[in-house]
Design a protein around this motif. Structure first.
Motif, mmCIF file in Angstrom:
data_model
loop_
_atom_site.group_PDB
_atom_site.id
_atom_site.type_symbol
_atom_site.label_atom_id
_atom_site.label_comp_id
_atom_site.label_asym_id
_atom_site.label_seq_id
_atom_site.Cartn_x
_atom_site.Cartn_y
_atom_site.Cartn_z
ATOM 1 N N LEU A 310 46.145 7.305 -105.579
ATOM 2 C CA LEU A 310 45.158 6.287 -105.931
ATOM 3 C C LEU A 310 45.374 5.790 -107.368
ATOM 4 O O LEU A 310 45.301 4.592 -107.635
ATOM 5 C CB LEU A 310 43.764 6.907 -105.784
ATOM 6 C CG LEU A 310 42.640 6.041 -105.272
ATOM 7 C CD1 LEU A 310 42.998 5.302 -104.001
ATOM 8 C CD2 LEU A 310 41.404 6.902 -105.043
ATOM 9 N N GLN A 311 45.675 6.726 -108.259
ATOM 10 C CA GLN A 311 45.912 6.357 -109.658
ATOM 11 C C GLN A 311 47.147 5.461 -109.762
ATOM 12 O O GLN A 311 47.165 4.492 -110.528
ATOM 13 C CB GLN A 311 46.126 7.621 -110.507
ATOM 14 C CG GLN A 311 44.894 8.485 -110.683
ATOM 15 C CD GLN A 311 44.651 9.423 -109.511
ATOM 16 O OE1 GLN A 311 45.098 9.194 -108.384
ATOM 17 N NE2 GLN A 311 43.918 10.497 -109.772
ATOM 18 N N THR A 312 48.178 5.810 -108.994
ATOM 19 C CA THR A 312 49.404 5.007 -109.009
ATOM 20 C C THR A 312 49.118 3.602 -108.482
ATOM 21 O O THR A 312 49.546 2.602 -109.054
ATOM 22 C CB THR A 312 50.462 5.686 -108.102
ATOM 23 O OG1 THR A 312 50.540 7.060 -108.473
ATOM 24 C CG2 THR A 312 51.813 5.056 -108.264
ATOM 25 N N TYR A 314 46.303 1.994 -108.506
ATOM 26 C CA TYR A 314 45.495 1.179 -109.406
ATOM 27 C C TYR A 314 46.195 0.823 -110.708
ATOM 28 O O TYR A 314 45.582 0.244 -111.609
ATOM 29 C CB TYR A 314 44.098 1.787 -109.600
ATOM 30 C CG TYR A 314 43.255 1.349 -108.427
ATOM 31 C CD1 TYR A 314 42.777 0.045 -108.347
ATOM 32 C CD2 TYR A 314 43.040 2.188 -107.334
ATOM 33 C CE1 TYR A 314 42.082 -0.393 -107.237
ATOM 34 C CE2 TYR A 314 42.351 1.747 -106.219
ATOM 35 C CZ TYR A 314 41.868 0.456 -106.186
ATOM 36 O OH TYR A 314 41.200 0.002 -105.078
ATOM 37 N N VAL A 315 47.465 1.150 -110.817
ATOM 38 C CA VAL A 315 48.313 0.541 -111.846
ATOM 39 C C VAL A 315 49.173 -0.542 -111.192
ATOM 40 O O VAL A 315 49.207 -1.683 -111.639
ATOM 41 C CB VAL A 315 49.225 1.593 -112.520
ATOM 42 C CG1 VAL A 315 50.181 0.902 -113.488
ATOM 43 C CG2 VAL A 315 48.387 2.641 -113.242
ATOM 44 N N ILE A 364 43.072 -5.450 -115.708
ATOM 45 C CA ILE A 364 43.767 -4.150 -115.717
ATOM 46 C C ILE A 364 45.275 -4.377 -115.617
ATOM 47 O O ILE A 364 46.073 -3.781 -116.349
ATOM 48 C CB ILE A 364 43.292 -3.259 -114.535
ATOM 49 C CG1 ILE A 364 41.922 -2.659 -114.834
ATOM 50 C CG2 ILE A 364 44.282 -2.150 -114.220
ATOM 51 C CD1 ILE A 364 41.925 -1.491 -115.818
ATOM 52 N N VAL A 368 48.056 -3.203 -118.346
ATOM 53 C CA VAL A 368 49.110 -2.197 -118.127
ATOM 54 C C VAL A 368 50.518 -2.799 -118.238
ATOM 55 O O VAL A 368 51.488 -2.071 -118.392
ATOM 56 C CB VAL A 368 48.979 -1.448 -116.772
ATOM 57 C CG1 VAL A 368 47.669 -0.699 -116.691
ATOM 58 C CG2 VAL A 368 49.154 -2.381 -115.575
ATOM 59 N N VAL A 422 35.319 2.749 -109.562
ATOM 60 C CA VAL A 422 36.161 3.872 -109.134
ATOM 61 C C VAL A 422 35.624 4.519 -107.851
ATOM 62 O O VAL A 422 36.389 4.941 -106.985
ATOM 63 C CB VAL A 422 36.316 4.899 -110.281
ATOM 64 C CG1 VAL A 422 37.075 6.122 -109.807
ATOM 65 C CG2 VAL A 422 37.044 4.260 -111.465
ATOM 66 N N TYR A 425 36.901 2.663 -105.028
ATOM 67 C CA TYR A 425 38.337 2.858 -104.827
ATOM 68 C C TYR A 425 38.625 4.125 -104.006
ATOM 69 O O TYR A 425 39.627 4.201 -103.301
ATOM 70 C CB TYR A 425 39.079 2.948 -106.174
ATOM 71 C CG TYR A 425 39.009 1.690 -107.022
ATOM 72 C CD1 TYR A 425 38.540 0.488 -106.502
ATOM 73 C CD2 TYR A 425 39.423 1.701 -108.352
ATOM 74 C CE1 TYR A 425 38.473 -0.653 -107.281
ATOM 75 C CE2 TYR A 425 39.368 0.559 -109.135
ATOM 76 C CZ TYR A 425 38.881 -0.616 -108.598
ATOM 77 O OH TYR A 425 38.829 -1.743 -109.376
#
Lengths: 493, 95
Positions: A310-312, A314-315, A364, A368, A422, A425
């Motif tokens: 999920l973190q990957t 959202y980048v 975002i 990034v 979040v 997400y």
């Protein structure tokens, strides 16, 4: 005559070819159903007259005996697919009134195969969301209702209009796009089936881009077999999409009705997360047992980087979206808000045209990708993505498919999970890993929760091995025997 | 790393999105929550890992360098908010 809107695509094709009913009757039955269910808000644009004209052409082909593979099947088209001369909005204000001068490859293939389009199905704005509450054209309402309260529920997202239309028997099938779960999670929330094929299987040409390294077209329908029939029409190489893969499209429906004896079904232990919904975990266990009873071999596997998917996402997804959505500048199409100069026009147009979630993701993404953060965020995420992909490749050394839940919860009430982006997400926690790795994934309805809402299970497969997913999905579907109807339809029946 | 109101405003300018006066503060809060989640990626050891761009191991296809499409001025301008003489019209950019 049978209730036409409750037929499967397979049964409808059979009835049409046997002249039990006409494509026009089939289209009219669905138009009537759509009119009766307008409160669900499934469509941004209804195209009933277009459907009637297509159905008439279908009937002419049936009369001549040269019907096409999906001739006369009424479908909903996600409003992310450009349709020539028909408003295409991506559920955004910035594209209100946009009439593409061309047709997306996937929709043109479906029309060539005889599909009848009832309307452009609503979605989260630019497919960014898990609840269909970010559309500029209002929320879509899930035809299912909880027995525990009387609130309207979300249909999931982004393909909420597509899923709600299929579940409410307004359309026999629908197109979707899946970037992080946008076909599979709404399918689970609405008690229907849906498949995201392998990245590269379907052309992305003419589908409004969100995150180009993840976006993939796929169908949603009420049975696994119907999904197979639709995918056959949607898939295929297209020189206009450089990431579409040039390999033959199998007859997916031929994978239906086969045995899973000896098939190795992997159960990834990392999907059993702390604090997981016990009902969903129990359903998953039941699914595993069913596959075992059908002769499959159950294998314990590990996907160690699952918790970072999920973190990957959202980048990478916002980074790609910030780039893709740069084209909405008020110059060539869509909304323009006049400003003092060109930059002022850009800024005012984009401020007025994009909703909050789209703005958050563009910001975002811009952040990034900006100087000084590119390595720390974007490159880091691309490296972790490689590890997530490697996890799947390693797991597939030990098994043929993976069985997991589709979503961590059932459909929630409209307005819930909005206090913090979040929380929303987290809906995609089980669907995003396969998206990052480009693997195909199917969701199918596997039961009801204690408050009467559908729950889905997910089958993930090896790249370009949709057939094994269809075989396994069909076996599981038959074992489950899901025949529940949304409460709104029970009342009508 | 956490971002403040000024950074949000700077990023919004880069992204060409005008923010209402009170929006930047609220967005800073939202974006920090998202970045806080993303920061968990730092736990992962990625030494020696190649960054992944696409999932398909495929060379970008090439085709013969010839015109396959074009001369569609009307179609291209069909949705233009403002046009004249076959061109898109924008506010004056050169003095």
């Amino acid at each position: 005559m049978a209730n036409l809107t409750h037929l499967t695509i397979k049964a409808a094709l059979d009835g049409l070819s046997k002249k039990e009913f006409t494509a026009t009757e089939l289209a009219e039955a669905h138009i009537t159903a759509a009119e009766a269910a307008r409160h669900l808000n499934c469509f941004v644009t209804e195209t009933f007259d277009h459907a009637r004209a297509q159905a008439k052409e279908s009937d002419a082909r049936y009369a001549k005996g040269d019907a096409k593979p999906l001739d006369g099947i009424p479908i909903a088209m996600k409003d992310l697919y450009c349709t020539k001369g028909i408003q295409t909005t991506a559920s955004s204000k910035i594209l209100e009134g946009f009439k593409p001068p061309y047709e997306s490859t996937v929709s043109s293939q479906m029309f060539d195969d005889g599909c009848v389009m009832l309307g452009k199905a609503a979605l989260d704005e630019f497919a960014m969301g898990s609840s269909n509450t970010t559309s500029a054209y209002g929320n879509v309402i899930n035809p299912w209702r909880s027995t525990a309260h009387d609130k309207d529920l979300v249909p999931g997202g982004s393909g909420g209009g597509s899923a709600a239309a299929v579940a409410a028997r307004i359309a026999m099938g629908a197109t979707g796009t899946d970037t992080g779960g946008s076909i599979r999670q709404p399918a689970a929330f609405c008690g229907i089936a849906g498949i995201k094929p392998t990245y590269g299987r379907c052309s992305r040409f003419g589908i409004i881009a969100f995150a180009s390294s993840l976006d993939q077209a796929g169908p949603t329908a009420r049975t696994v077999e119907d999904c197979a029939l639709l995918l056959k029409s949607m898939a295929g190489h297209d020189p206009k999409d450089s990431t579409s893969v040039n390999r033959p499209v199998p007859d997916y429906a031929a994978a239906i009705g086969k045995s899973v004896k000896g098939l190795k079904v992997g159960v990834p232990r990392e999907y059993r997360m702390d604090g997981a919904n016990p009902e969903i975990m129990a359903l998953w266990d039941k699914g595993v047992e069913m596959m075992k009873d059908a002769g499959a071999e159950i294998v314990d596997v590990s996907l160690p980087h699952t918790k970072y998917a999920l973190q990957t996402y959202y980048v990478i997804a916002p980074a790609e979206c910030s780039s893709n959505l740069a084209r909405y500048d008020g110059v060539r199409y869509g909304l323009r808000v006049p400003g003092d100069n060109l930059i002022d026009t850009y800024e005012k147009t984009r401020a007025a045209g994009f909703g909050d979630e789209v703005k958050r993701r563009i910001l975002i993404g811009t952040y990034v990708l900006s100087a000084g953060y590119y390595d720390a965020y974007y490159n880091k995420a691309r490296k972790v993505r490689k590890l997530i992909w490697q996890d799947f490749i390693d797991a597939y050394q030990k098994c043929d498919v993976l069985l997991t839940p589709t979503a961590p919860t059932t459909a929630f009430a409209i307005g819930e999970n909005t206090q913090d982006p979040v929380t929303m997400y987290l809906n995609d926690i089980f669907t995003v890993p396969a998206s990052m790795a480009g693997m195909p994934g199917l969701s199918l309805p596997a039961g009801l929760s204690s408050d009467g809402l559908p729950l889905g299970l997910q089958l993930l497969g090896k790249p370009f091995d949709e057939e094994t997913i269809f075989t396994a999905g069909d076996v599981l579907e038959k074992a489950v025997g899901f025949d529940a109807l949304p409460q709104t339809l029970q009342k009508a029946a | 790393m956490s971002i403040d109101k000024n950074t949000v405003e700077k990023v919004a300018r880069l992204a060409r999105i005008r923010l209402e006066d009170d929006k930047a503060e609220q967005l800073a809060g939202d974006l920090n929550k998202i970045l806080g989640m993303i920061a968990e990626l730092n736990e992962v050891d990625t030494a020696g890992v190649e960054p992944m761009t696409g999932v398909i191991d495929m060379k970008l296809p090439e085709r013969e360098d010839k015109i396959t499409d074009g001369n569609n001025v009307d179609a291209v301008l069909l949705n233009a908010p403002e046009q004249t003489a076959g061109f898109f019209v924008v506010p004056k950019v050169v003095e």
